[in-house]
Design a protein around this motif. Sequence first.
Motif, PDB file in Angstrom:
ATOM      1  N   ARG A  85      29.977  40.635  37.989  1.00 29.52           N
ATOM      2  CA  ARG A  85      29.334  40.285  36.722  1.00 29.52           C
ATOM      3  C   ARG A  85      30.379  40.062  35.637  1.00 29.52           C
ATOM      4  O   ARG A  85      31.228  40.921  35.382  1.00 29.52           O
ATOM      5  N   ALA A  86      30.327  38.918  35.004  1.00 29.92           N
ATOM      6  CA  ALA A  86      31.398  38.460  34.123  1.00 29.92           C
ATOM      7  C   ALA A  86      31.605  39.358  32.906  1.00 29.92           C
ATOM      8  O   ALA A  86      32.729  39.475  32.407  1.00 29.92           O
ATOM      9  N   ASP A  87      30.526  40.001  32.410  1.00 28.94           N
ATOM     10  CA  ASP A  87      30.674  40.806  31.199  1.00 28.94           C
ATOM     11  C   ASP A  87      30.859  42.293  31.489  1.00 28.94           C
ATOM     12  O   ASP A  87      30.824  43.126  30.581  1.00 28.94           O
ATOM     13  N   ALA A  88      31.050  42.662  32.778  1.00 31.89           N
ATOM     14  CA  ALA A  88      31.222  44.070  33.145  1.00 31.89           C
ATOM     15  C   ALA A  88      32.692  44.468  33.082  1.00 31.89           C
ATOM     16  O   ALA A  88      33.587  43.630  33.214  1.00 31.89           O
ATOM     17  N   MET A  89      32.911  45.757  32.856  1.00 29.36           N
ATOM     18  CA  MET A  89      34.262  46.313  32.892  1.00 29.36           C
ATOM     19  C   MET A  89      34.355  47.290  34.068  1.00 29.36           C
ATOM     20  O   MET A  89      33.358  47.902  34.471  1.00 29.36           O
ATOM     21  N   PHE A  90      35.560  47.444  34.622  1.00 29.63           N
ATOM     22  CA  PHE A  90      35.750  48.233  35.838  1.00 29.63           C
ATOM     23  C   PHE A  90      37.002  49.098  35.713  1.00 29.63           C
ATOM     24  O   PHE A  90      37.837  48.893  34.828  1.00 29.63           O
ATOM     25  N   ASN A  91      37.097  50.081  36.631  1.00 34.32           N
ATOM     26  CA  ASN A  91      38.357  50.782  36.830  1.00 34.32           C
ATOM     27  C   ASN A  91      38.713  50.686  38.313  1.00 34.32           C
ATOM     28  O   ASN A  91      37.959  50.113  39.113  1.00 34.32           O
ATOM     29  N   GLU A  92      39.847  51.235  38.696  1.00 32.12           N
ATOM     30  CA  GLU A  92      40.300  51.073  40.087  1.00 32.12           C
ATOM     31  C   GLU A  92      39.363  51.751  41.073  1.00 32.12           C
ATOM     32  O   GLU A  92      39.196  51.304  42.205  1.00 32.12           O
ATOM     33  N   ARG A  93      38.727  52.852  40.645  1.00 32.60           N
ATOM     34  CA  ARG A  93      37.776  53.528  41.528  1.00 32.60           C
ATOM     35  C   ARG A  93      36.572  52.625  41.805  1.00 32.60           C
ATOM     36  O   ARG A  93      36.060  52.568  42.923  1.00 32.60           O
ATOM     37  N   ASP A  94      36.126  51.902  40.778  1.00 37.68           N
ATOM     38  CA  ASP A  94      35.027  50.954  40.961  1.00 37.68           C
ATOM     39  C   ASP A  94      35.398  49.882  41.986  1.00 37.68           C
ATOM     40  O   ASP A  94      34.592  49.518  42.848  1.00 37.68           O
ATOM     41  N   VAL A  95      36.625  49.366  41.875  1.00 40.39           N
ATOM     42  CA  VAL A  95      37.060  48.299  42.781  1.00 40.39           C
ATOM     43  C   VAL A  95      37.131  48.808  44.211  1.00 40.39           C
ATOM     44  O   VAL A  95      36.759  48.104  45.167  1.00 40.39           O
ATOM     45  N   LYS A  96      37.584  50.056  44.388  1.00 41.27           N
ATOM     46  CA  LYS A  96      37.632  50.631  45.738  1.00 41.27           C
ATOM     47  C   LYS A  96      36.226  50.742  46.322  1.00 41.27           C
ATOM     48  O   LYS A  96      35.996  50.449  47.506  1.00 41.27           O
ATOM     49  N   ALA A  97      35.262  51.165  45.484  1.00 41.27           N
ATOM     50  CA  ALA A  97      33.874  51.255  45.949  1.00 41.27           C
ATOM     51  C   ALA A  97      33.340  49.883  46.332  1.00 41.27           C
ATOM     52  O   ALA A  97      32.647  49.728  47.347  1.00 41.27           O
ATOM     53  N   LEU A  98      33.663  48.856  45.533  1.00 39.68           N
ATOM     54  CA  LEU A  98      33.223  47.498  45.861  1.00 39.68           C
ATOM     55  C   LEU A  98      33.860  47.010  47.156  1.00 39.68           C
ATOM     56  O   LEU A  98      33.221  46.311  47.950  1.00 39.68           O
ATOM     57  N   GLU A  99      35.122  47.377  47.368  1.00 42.74           N
ATOM     58  CA  GLU A  99      35.812  46.955  48.590  1.00 42.74           C
ATOM     59  C   GLU A  99      35.097  47.467  49.836  1.00 42.74           C
ATOM     60  O   GLU A  99      34.833  46.703  50.767  1.00 42.74           O
ATOM     61  N   VAL A 100      34.739  48.752  49.831  1.00 43.95           N
ATOM     62  CA  VAL A 100      34.128  49.312  51.044  1.00 43.95           C
ATOM     63  C   VAL A 100      32.646  48.981  51.126  1.00 43.95           C
ATOM     64  O   VAL A 100      32.115  48.737  52.220  1.00 43.95           O
TER      65      VAL A 100
END
Length: 431
Positions: free
Chosen positions: A214-229
Amino acid sequence: MNSLNELDDYQLTVRGLSDRIVEAQTPIRVLDAVKWDDNVRADFLKHKGKKLPAVDRDYYAGRPLAYDPAAKKLEFQNIERDITRQLGQFNPVGQIMRRMCREYRMVIRMLEARGTEDFGLISQDLYGAASDAFHAGDPTLSDLGLMFSDFLNNIDDRGDLKDEPKNLTAKQAVDLLQHRLNKVFGEAEETIRVFESDGILADAAAGADYIKIRADAMFNERDVKALEVHEGLVHVATTLNGQNQPICTFLAKGPPSSTVTQEGLAILMEVIAFASYPTRLRKLTNRTRAIHMAEEGADFLQVCDFYRQQGFSLEDSYSNASRAFRGSSPTGLPFTKDLSYLKGFIMVYNYIQLAVRKGKLEQIPLLFCGKTTLEDMRTLRQLVDEGLVVAPKYLPPQFSDLNSLSAWMCFSNFLNHLSLDRIEADYANIL
Protein backbone atom coordinates in the motif's frame (compact mmCIF):
# COMPACT_ATOMS: atom_id res chain seq x y z
CA MET A 1 6.99 -29.91 -16.31
CA ASN A 2 5.29 -32.50 -18.49
CA SER A 3 4.10 -31.19 -21.86
CA LEU A 4 0.57 -32.07 -22.95
CA ASN A 5 1.81 -34.57 -25.57
CA GLU A 6 3.51 -36.56 -22.79
CA LEU A 7 0.26 -37.15 -20.89
CA ASP A 8 -1.88 -40.26 -21.27
CA ASP A 9 -5.61 -40.13 -21.97
CA TYR A 10 -6.63 -40.17 -18.29
CA GLN A 11 -4.16 -37.42 -17.42
CA LEU A 12 -5.33 -35.34 -20.37
CA THR A 13 -8.94 -35.72 -19.21
CA VAL A 14 -8.05 -34.51 -15.71
CA ARG A 15 -5.98 -31.66 -17.13
CA GLY A 16 -8.79 -30.57 -19.42
CA LEU A 17 -11.36 -30.48 -16.62
CA SER A 18 -8.89 -28.75 -14.32
CA ASP A 19 -8.16 -26.07 -16.92
CA ARG A 20 -11.88 -25.42 -17.32
CA ILE A 21 -12.17 -24.70 -13.57
CA VAL A 22 -9.19 -22.34 -13.71
CA GLU A 23 -10.64 -20.49 -16.68
CA ALA A 24 -14.15 -20.32 -15.21
CA GLN A 25 -13.01 -18.79 -11.93
CA THR A 26 -10.83 -16.11 -13.57
CA PRO A 27 -13.29 -13.18 -13.40
CA ILE A 28 -14.42 -13.99 -9.83
CA ARG A 29 -12.65 -11.47 -7.62
CA VAL A 30 -14.23 -11.62 -4.18
CA LEU A 31 -12.32 -8.79 -2.49
CA ASP A 32 -12.82 -6.43 -5.44
CA ALA A 33 -16.55 -7.19 -5.40
CA VAL A 34 -17.04 -6.52 -1.67
CA LYS A 35 -14.73 -3.55 -1.00
CA TRP A 36 -16.17 -0.10 -0.36
CA ASP A 37 -15.27 2.87 -2.57
CA ASP A 38 -13.14 5.75 -1.32
CA ASN A 39 -16.15 8.07 -1.34
CA VAL A 40 -17.72 5.94 1.45
CA ARG A 41 -14.60 6.52 3.55
CA ALA A 42 -14.55 10.23 2.71
CA ASP A 43 -18.20 10.66 3.73
CA PHE A 44 -17.65 8.77 6.99
CA LEU A 45 -14.68 10.98 7.91
CA LYS A 46 -16.57 14.09 6.85
CA HIS A 47 -19.25 13.26 9.44
CA LYS A 48 -16.50 12.55 12.01
CA GLY A 49 -17.57 8.92 12.43
CA LYS A 50 -21.04 9.76 13.71
CA LYS A 51 -23.04 8.51 10.71
CA LEU A 52 -23.34 4.97 9.41
CA PRO A 53 -21.81 4.49 5.93
CA ALA A 54 -24.44 4.68 3.20
CA VAL A 55 -23.97 1.11 2.03
CA ASP A 56 -26.95 -1.11 1.22
CA ARG A 57 -28.12 -3.43 -1.53
CA ASP A 58 -28.64 -0.51 -3.90
CA TYR A 59 -25.03 0.57 -3.33
CA TYR A 60 -23.77 -2.80 -4.57
CA ALA A 61 -26.27 -2.80 -7.42
CA GLY A 62 -24.40 0.24 -8.67
CA ARG A 63 -21.23 -1.86 -8.70
CA PRO A 64 -22.29 -4.88 -10.78
CA LEU A 65 -20.17 -8.00 -11.06
CA ALA A 66 -17.90 -8.24 -14.10
CA TYR A 67 -19.74 -11.36 -15.35
CA ASP A 68 -23.24 -12.75 -15.60
CA PRO A 69 -23.73 -14.61 -12.27
CA ALA A 70 -26.40 -16.95 -13.63
CA ALA A 71 -24.27 -17.92 -16.64
CA LYS A 72 -21.21 -18.38 -14.42
CA LYS A 73 -23.08 -20.64 -11.98
CA LEU A 74 -24.34 -22.70 -14.92
CA GLU A 75 -20.78 -22.95 -16.26
CA PHE A 76 -19.58 -24.47 -12.99
CA GLN A 77 -22.65 -26.76 -12.91
CA ASN A 78 -21.73 -28.04 -16.37
CA ILE A 79 -18.10 -28.60 -15.39
CA GLU A 80 -19.21 -30.51 -12.30
CA ARG A 81 -21.53 -32.65 -14.42
CA ASP A 82 -18.73 -33.39 -16.91
CA ILE A 83 -16.33 -34.33 -14.09
CA THR A 84 -18.79 -37.00 -12.96
CA ARG A 85 -19.43 -38.18 -16.54
CA GLN A 86 -15.75 -38.43 -17.46
CA LEU A 87 -14.15 -39.50 -14.16
CA GLY A 88 -16.96 -41.18 -12.23
CA GLN A 89 -18.58 -40.47 -8.89
CA PHE A 90 -15.78 -41.69 -6.62
CA ASN A 91 -12.64 -40.66 -8.49
CA PRO A 92 -10.45 -38.86 -5.86
CA VAL A 93 -9.28 -35.95 -8.00
CA GLY A 94 -12.78 -35.66 -9.41
CA GLN A 95 -14.19 -35.29 -5.90
CA ILE A 96 -11.81 -32.39 -5.20
CA MET A 97 -12.73 -30.65 -8.45
CA ARG A 98 -16.47 -31.14 -7.92
CA ARG A 99 -16.23 -29.60 -4.46
CA MET A 100 -14.38 -26.64 -5.97
CA CYS A 101 -17.19 -26.14 -8.49
CA ARG A 102 -19.76 -26.18 -5.68
CA GLU A 103 -17.73 -23.69 -3.67
CA TYR A 104 -17.40 -21.30 -6.57
CA ARG A 105 -21.16 -21.46 -7.15
CA MET A 106 -21.66 -20.62 -3.48
CA VAL A 107 -19.19 -17.72 -3.78
CA ILE A 108 -21.23 -16.32 -6.67
CA ARG A 109 -24.44 -16.67 -4.65
CA MET A 110 -22.75 -14.79 -1.80
CA LEU A 111 -21.71 -11.97 -4.13
CA GLU A 112 -25.19 -11.80 -5.63
CA ALA A 113 -26.47 -11.30 -2.06
CA ARG A 114 -24.23 -8.31 -1.28
CA GLY A 115 -25.95 -5.89 1.07
CA THR A 116 -28.45 -8.48 2.33
CA GLU A 117 -28.63 -10.84 5.31
CA ASP A 118 -27.92 -13.80 3.03
CA PHE A 119 -24.46 -12.42 2.29
CA GLY A 120 -23.33 -12.92 5.89
CA LEU A 121 -25.00 -16.32 6.18
CA ILE A 122 -23.28 -17.65 3.06
CA SER A 123 -20.00 -16.13 4.24
CA GLN A 124 -20.32 -18.21 7.41
CA ASP A 125 -20.87 -21.34 5.32
CA LEU A 126 -17.72 -20.59 3.31
CA TYR A 127 -15.32 -19.22 5.92
CA GLY A 128 -16.93 -20.15 9.25
CA ALA A 129 -18.28 -18.11 12.14
CA ALA A 130 -16.55 -16.72 15.23
CA SER A 131 -18.79 -18.90 17.39
CA ASP A 132 -17.56 -22.10 15.72
CA ALA A 133 -15.80 -24.62 17.98
CA PHE A 134 -12.81 -26.61 16.78
CA HIS A 135 -14.06 -29.73 18.55
CA ALA A 136 -16.91 -30.51 20.94
CA GLY A 137 -16.21 -28.81 24.25
CA ASP A 138 -13.25 -26.80 22.94
CA PRO A 139 -13.03 -22.99 23.00
CA THR A 140 -14.52 -21.16 20.03
CA LEU A 141 -12.68 -18.74 17.75
CA SER A 142 -14.16 -15.82 19.69
CA ASP A 143 -12.93 -17.42 22.95
CA LEU A 144 -9.49 -17.71 21.37
CA GLY A 145 -9.57 -14.03 20.38
CA LEU A 146 -10.45 -12.96 23.93
CA MET A 147 -7.80 -15.26 25.42
CA PHE A 148 -5.11 -13.85 23.13
CA SER A 149 -6.23 -10.32 23.98
CA ASP A 150 -5.76 -11.03 27.69
CA PHE A 151 -2.26 -12.38 27.06
CA LEU A 152 -1.40 -9.35 24.93
CA ASN A 153 -2.74 -6.96 27.58
CA ASN A 154 -0.38 -8.54 30.11
CA ILE A 155 2.51 -8.01 27.69
CA ASP A 156 1.44 -4.42 26.95
CA ASP A 157 1.56 -3.59 30.64
CA ARG A 158 5.32 -4.14 30.59
CA GLY A 159 5.96 -1.16 28.38
CA ASP A 160 9.30 -2.44 27.04
CA LEU A 161 8.04 -4.35 24.00
CA LYS A 162 7.08 -1.34 21.94
CA ASP A 163 7.24 -1.64 18.16
CA GLU A 164 10.21 -0.22 16.37
CA PRO A 165 9.38 3.06 14.62
CA LYS A 166 7.98 2.68 11.12
CA ASN A 167 10.79 4.44 9.29
CA LEU A 168 10.51 2.72 5.91
CA THR A 169 8.38 4.25 3.18
CA ALA A 170 6.40 1.99 0.86
CA LYS A 171 9.08 2.42 -1.79
CA GLN A 172 11.85 1.42 0.64
CA ALA A 173 9.80 -1.58 1.79
CA VAL A 174 9.25 -2.59 -1.85
CA ASP A 175 12.99 -2.48 -2.57
CA LEU A 176 13.92 -4.43 0.56
CA LEU A 177 11.22 -7.07 0.05
CA GLN A 178 12.08 -7.47 -3.64
CA HIS A 179 15.74 -8.03 -2.71
CA ARG A 180 14.84 -10.69 -0.13
CA LEU A 181 12.43 -12.52 -2.45
CA ASN A 182 14.99 -12.58 -5.25
CA LYS A 183 17.30 -14.51 -2.94
CA VAL A 184 14.54 -16.96 -2.01
CA PHE A 185 13.13 -17.73 -5.45
CA GLY A 186 16.31 -17.64 -7.49
CA GLU A 187 15.49 -18.39 -11.12
CA ALA A 188 11.89 -17.25 -10.63
CA GLU A 189 12.95 -13.82 -9.45
CA GLU A 190 11.96 -12.13 -12.71
CA THR A 191 8.39 -13.36 -12.36
CA ILE A 192 7.86 -12.08 -8.79
CA ARG A 193 7.29 -8.35 -8.70
CA VAL A 194 6.89 -6.16 -5.64
CA PHE A 195 5.31 -2.78 -6.27
CA GLU A 196 3.30 0.02 -4.69
CA SER A 197 -0.48 0.18 -5.04
CA ASP A 198 -3.19 2.67 -4.06
CA GLY A 199 -6.09 0.27 -4.36
CA ILE A 200 -5.72 -2.12 -1.43
CA LEU A 201 -7.13 -2.06 2.11
CA ALA A 202 -4.40 -4.09 3.82
CA ASP A 203 -0.76 -3.01 4.04
CA ALA A 204 0.09 -5.68 1.46
CA ALA A 205 -1.57 -8.26 -0.77
CA ALA A 206 -0.19 -11.11 -2.86
CA GLY A 207 -1.28 -12.03 -6.39
CA ALA A 208 -0.24 -14.83 -8.69
CA ASP A 209 3.23 -13.44 -9.36
CA TYR A 210 3.38 -10.21 -7.41
CA ILE A 211 3.07 -8.56 -4.01
CA LYS A 212 1.39 -5.17 -3.75
CA ILE A 213 2.42 -2.75 -1.01
CA ARG A 214 0.00 0.00 0.00
CA ALA A 215 1.54 3.23 -1.23
CA ASP A 216 0.62 5.38 1.79
CA ALA A 217 1.69 2.83 4.45
CA MET A 218 4.84 3.00 6.54
CA PHE A 219 6.87 -0.05 7.61
CA ASN A 220 9.78 -1.21 9.72
CA GLU A 221 12.16 -4.11 9.12
CA ARG A 222 10.07 -6.45 11.26
CA ASP A 223 7.06 -5.72 9.03
CA VAL A 224 9.10 -6.54 5.92
CA LYS A 225 10.25 -9.84 7.43
CA ALA A 226 6.62 -10.75 8.16
CA LEU A 227 5.66 -9.88 4.58
CA GLU A 228 8.54 -11.99 3.26
CA VAL A 229 7.40 -15.15 5.03
CA HIS A 230 3.63 -14.55 4.88
CA GLU A 231 3.11 -13.17 1.39
CA GLY A 232 6.30 -14.49 -0.25
CA LEU A 233 7.16 -17.87 1.25
CA VAL A 234 3.52 -18.97 1.51
CA HIS A 235 1.13 -17.12 -0.80
CA VAL A 236 3.46 -16.56 -3.76
CA ALA A 237 5.30 -19.86 -3.30
CA THR A 238 2.09 -21.92 -3.28
CA THR A 239 0.85 -20.07 -6.35
CA LEU A 240 4.08 -20.83 -8.22
CA ASN A 241 3.97 -24.45 -7.06
CA GLY A 242 0.37 -24.66 -8.27
CA GLN A 243 1.35 -23.17 -11.63
CA ASN A 244 4.06 -25.85 -11.90
CA GLN A 245 1.42 -28.60 -11.76
CA PRO A 246 1.32 -30.30 -15.18
CA ILE A 247 -2.07 -31.95 -14.67
CA CYS A 248 -3.92 -30.63 -11.60
CA THR A 249 -3.70 -27.01 -12.68
CA PHE A 250 -6.57 -26.13 -10.32
CA LEU A 251 -4.00 -26.13 -7.50
CA ALA A 252 -2.83 -22.71 -8.69
CA LYS A 253 -6.19 -21.21 -7.69
CA GLY A 254 -7.94 -21.37 -4.37
CA PRO A 255 -11.61 -21.35 -3.36
CA PRO A 256 -12.55 -20.23 0.20
CA SER A 257 -11.75 -23.61 1.78
CA SER A 258 -8.14 -23.18 0.69
CA THR A 259 -8.08 -19.64 2.11
CA VAL A 260 -8.31 -21.05 5.64
CA THR A 261 -5.37 -23.39 4.98
CA GLN A 262 -3.39 -20.69 3.18
CA GLU A 263 -3.76 -18.04 5.86
CA GLY A 264 -3.21 -20.57 8.63
CA LEU A 265 0.00 -21.72 6.96
CA ALA A 266 1.10 -18.10 6.55
CA ILE A 267 0.56 -17.30 10.24
CA LEU A 268 2.33 -20.52 11.26
CA MET A 269 5.28 -19.49 9.07
CA GLU A 270 5.39 -16.10 10.78
CA VAL A 271 5.57 -17.84 14.16
CA ILE A 272 8.19 -20.47 13.38
CA ALA A 273 10.32 -17.97 11.44
CA PHE A 274 10.18 -15.60 14.44
CA ALA A 275 8.65 -12.97 12.19
CA SER A 276 5.50 -12.39 14.24
CA TYR A 277 5.22 -9.93 17.14
CA PRO A 278 2.56 -8.78 19.65
CA THR A 279 1.19 -5.92 17.53
CA ARG A 280 0.77 -8.27 14.59
CA LEU A 281 -1.05 -10.80 16.78
CA ARG A 282 -3.23 -8.02 18.19
CA LYS A 283 -4.28 -7.14 14.63
CA LEU A 284 -5.45 -10.73 14.04
CA THR A 285 -7.28 -11.05 17.36
CA ASN A 286 -8.96 -7.70 16.79
CA ARG A 287 -10.26 -8.92 13.43
CA THR A 288 -11.73 -12.00 15.08
CA ARG A 289 -13.30 -9.94 17.88
CA ALA A 290 -14.73 -7.42 15.40
CA ILE A 291 -16.40 -10.21 13.43
CA HIS A 292 -17.79 -11.73 16.62
CA MET A 293 -19.19 -8.36 17.69
CA ALA A 294 -20.94 -7.99 14.34
CA GLU A 295 -22.30 -11.53 14.57
CA GLU A 296 -23.73 -10.61 17.97
CA GLY A 297 -25.51 -7.57 16.55
CA ALA A 298 -22.98 -4.72 16.78
CA ASP A 299 -23.22 -2.20 13.96
CA PHE A 300 -20.40 -0.46 12.09
CA LEU A 301 -20.20 2.46 14.53
CA GLN A 302 -19.87 0.13 17.52
CA VAL A 303 -17.11 -1.90 15.87
CA CYS A 304 -15.39 1.32 14.84
CA ASP A 305 -15.60 2.49 18.46
CA PHE A 306 -14.02 -0.81 19.56
CA TYR A 307 -10.94 0.21 17.57
CA ARG A 308 -11.07 3.85 18.72
CA GLN A 309 -10.94 2.68 22.34
CA GLN A 310 -7.63 0.98 21.57
CA GLY A 311 -6.12 4.24 20.41
CA PHE A 312 -6.58 3.87 16.65
CA SER A 313 -7.27 7.02 14.64
CA LEU A 314 -10.72 7.51 13.16
CA GLU A 315 -9.35 6.76 9.70
CA ASP A 316 -7.60 3.55 10.81
CA SER A 317 -10.65 2.51 12.82
CA TYR A 318 -12.78 2.93 9.70
CA SER A 319 -10.36 0.80 7.67
CA ASN A 320 -10.32 -1.95 10.29
CA ALA A 321 -14.09 -1.95 10.84
CA SER A 322 -14.82 -1.94 7.12
CA ARG A 323 -12.96 -5.26 6.75
CA ALA A 324 -15.69 -6.87 8.86
CA PHE A 325 -18.63 -5.26 7.02
CA ARG A 326 -17.45 -5.18 3.38
CA GLY A 327 -19.94 -6.94 1.14
CA SER A 328 -22.55 -6.65 3.87
CA SER A 329 -24.29 -3.56 5.25
CA PRO A 330 -23.23 -1.44 8.25
CA THR A 331 -25.89 -3.15 10.36
CA GLY A 332 -25.72 -6.62 8.81
CA LEU A 333 -23.88 -9.87 9.45
CA PRO A 334 -20.14 -9.65 8.81
CA PHE A 335 -17.89 -10.89 6.04
CA THR A 336 -16.06 -13.64 7.94
CA LYS A 337 -13.00 -14.20 5.74
CA ASP A 338 -10.71 -12.64 8.37
CA LEU A 339 -11.42 -15.58 10.67
CA SER A 340 -9.19 -17.61 8.34
CA TYR A 341 -6.00 -16.42 10.03
CA LEU A 342 -6.48 -17.76 13.55
CA LYS A 343 -8.80 -20.59 12.50
CA GLY A 344 -6.36 -21.75 9.85
CA PHE A 345 -3.38 -21.45 12.19
CA ILE A 346 -4.98 -23.77 14.76
CA MET A 347 -6.07 -26.28 12.10
CA VAL A 348 -2.72 -26.38 10.28
CA TYR A 349 -0.77 -26.55 13.53
CA ASN A 350 -2.90 -29.48 14.72
CA TYR A 351 -2.49 -31.21 11.36
CA ILE A 352 1.31 -30.97 11.51
CA GLN A 353 1.30 -32.16 15.13
CA LEU A 354 -0.70 -35.24 14.17
CA ALA A 355 1.46 -35.92 11.11
CA VAL A 356 4.54 -35.97 13.37
CA ARG A 357 2.81 -38.09 16.00
CA LYS A 358 1.79 -40.67 13.38
CA GLY A 359 5.14 -40.58 11.57
CA LYS A 360 3.65 -39.22 8.32
CA LEU A 361 6.21 -36.48 7.77
CA GLU A 362 5.96 -36.81 3.98
CA GLN A 363 2.46 -35.29 4.20
CA ILE A 364 3.66 -31.97 5.61
CA PRO A 365 5.47 -30.41 2.59
CA LEU A 366 2.43 -31.21 0.42
CA LEU A 367 0.69 -28.28 2.13
CA PHE A 368 2.76 -26.15 -0.27
CA CYS A 369 2.06 -27.95 -3.56
CA GLY A 370 -0.58 -25.35 -4.44
CA LYS A 371 -3.70 -23.79 -2.93
CA THR A 372 -4.43 -26.86 -0.85
CA THR A 373 -7.20 -27.68 1.60
CA LEU A 374 -6.57 -29.77 4.72
CA GLU A 375 -9.36 -32.20 3.95
CA ASP A 376 -7.65 -33.05 0.65
CA MET A 377 -4.21 -33.85 2.07
CA ARG A 378 -4.60 -37.64 2.12
CA THR A 379 -5.91 -37.55 -1.45
CA LEU A 380 -3.02 -35.30 -2.54
CA ARG A 381 -0.55 -37.83 -1.17
CA GLN A 382 -2.28 -40.46 -3.32
CA LEU A 383 -2.22 -38.16 -6.35
CA VAL A 384 1.53 -37.58 -5.91
CA ASP A 385 2.04 -41.35 -5.88
CA GLU A 386 -0.06 -41.62 -9.06
CA GLY A 387 1.91 -38.88 -10.78
CA LEU A 388 -1.08 -36.53 -11.08
CA VAL A 389 0.45 -34.00 -8.64
CA VAL A 390 4.12 -33.02 -8.41
CA ALA A 391 5.83 -32.19 -5.14
CA PRO A 392 6.32 -28.48 -4.37
CA LYS A 393 9.34 -26.84 -5.96
CA TYR A 394 9.45 -23.85 -3.61
CA LEU A 395 9.50 -24.65 0.10
CA PRO A 396 10.46 -22.49 3.08
CA PRO A 397 13.58 -23.88 4.81
CA GLN A 398 11.47 -24.83 7.84
CA PHE A 399 9.53 -27.26 5.62
CA SER A 400 12.26 -28.47 3.29
CA ASP A 401 14.23 -29.80 6.28
CA LEU A 402 11.73 -31.15 8.78
CA ASN A 403 14.25 -32.01 11.52
CA SER A 404 13.70 -28.93 13.67
CA LEU A 405 9.96 -28.75 13.02
CA SER A 406 9.54 -32.41 13.96
CA ALA A 407 11.50 -31.95 17.18
CA TRP A 408 9.40 -28.94 18.10
CA MET A 409 6.16 -30.80 17.42
CA CYS A 410 7.33 -33.78 19.52
CA PHE A 411 7.82 -31.46 22.49
CA SER A 412 4.54 -29.73 21.71
CA ASN A 413 2.64 -33.03 21.67
CA PHE A 414 3.90 -33.79 25.16
CA LEU A 415 3.36 -30.28 26.54
CA ASN A 416 -0.26 -30.38 25.38
CA HIS A 417 -0.89 -33.06 27.99
CA LEU A 418 0.23 -30.85 30.87
CA SER A 419 -2.23 -28.68 32.77
CA LEU A 420 -1.16 -25.06 32.48
CA ASP A 421 -3.43 -24.09 35.38
CA ARG A 422 -1.69 -26.67 37.59
CA ILE A 423 1.72 -25.50 36.39
CA GLU A 424 0.78 -21.89 37.16
CA ALA A 425 -0.13 -22.84 40.71
CA ASP A 426 3.08 -24.83 41.18
CA TYR A 427 5.25 -22.08 39.74
CA ALA A 428 3.57 -19.31 41.76
CA ASN A 429 6.52 -18.95 44.11
CA ILE A 430 9.15 -18.70 41.36
CA LEU A 431 7.44 -16.54 38.75
